[in-house]
Design a protein around this motif. Structure first.
Motif, PDB file in Angstrom:
ATOM      1  N   MET A   1      -0.609   1.566  12.438  1.00 36.58           N
ATOM      2  CA  MET A   1       0.770   1.928  12.690  1.00 36.58           C
ATOM      3  C   MET A   1       1.513   0.773  13.357  1.00 36.58           C
ATOM      4  O   MET A   1       2.684   0.551  13.084  1.00 36.58           O
ATOM      5  CB  MET A   1       0.796   3.195  13.560  1.00 36.58           C
ATOM      6  CG  MET A   1       2.157   3.732  13.808  1.00 36.58           C
ATOM      7  SD  MET A   1       2.823   4.341  12.248  1.00 36.58           S
ATOM      8  CE  MET A   1       4.363   4.898  12.773  1.00 36.58           C
ATOM      9  N   THR A   2       0.811   0.079  14.236  1.00 41.04           N
ATOM     10  CA  THR A   2       1.428  -1.052  14.929  1.00 41.04           C
ATOM     11  C   THR A   2       1.810  -2.153  13.946  1.00 41.04           C
ATOM     12  O   THR A   2       2.879  -2.754  14.062  1.00 41.04           O
ATOM     13  CB  THR A   2       0.456  -1.617  15.989  1.00 41.04           C
ATOM     14  OG1 THR A   2       0.065  -0.570  16.865  1.00 41.04           O
ATOM     15  CG2 THR A   2       1.103  -2.722  16.784  1.00 41.04           C
ATOM     16  N   VAL A   4       2.643  -1.799  10.813  1.00 38.74           N
ATOM     17  CA  VAL A   4       3.824  -1.349  10.054  1.00 38.74           C
ATOM     18  C   VAL A   4       5.081  -1.567  10.887  1.00 38.74           C
ATOM     19  O   VAL A   4       6.108  -2.032  10.373  1.00 38.74           O
ATOM     20  CB  VAL A   4       3.669   0.133   9.643  1.00 38.74           C
ATOM     21  CG1 VAL A   4       4.960   0.654   9.042  1.00 38.74           C
ATOM     22  CG2 VAL A   4       2.513   0.301   8.676  1.00 38.74           C
TER      23      VAL A   4
END
Length: 68
Positions: A1-2, A4
């Protein structure tokens, strides 16, 4: 997620930077009041010369001569 979020943030920063650069460049291209006045003066001078040329050609035609 980081990852992205980093990619999305980088793309957003790049898009904003491109927008700012283009806006800054176009602002420098805007014409000034002096440019507008010069363009109007040039157009009026061109129209005056065209009218004088047209009048001279009409005088030649009225005298029965051929332009040349």
């Amino acid at each position: 997620m980081t990852t992205v979020m980093i990619v999305f943030g980088s793309a957003l920063a790049l898009a904003v930077a491109a927008f700012v650069v283009v806006a800054w460049r176009d602002r420098r291209r805007q014409s000034t009041p002096e440019d507008s006045a010069a363009a109007r003066e040039a157009a009026s001078t061109q129209e005056r010369y065209a009218a004088e040329r047209h009048g001279a050609q009409g005088e030649v035609w009225q005298r029965g001569q051929t332009p040349g």
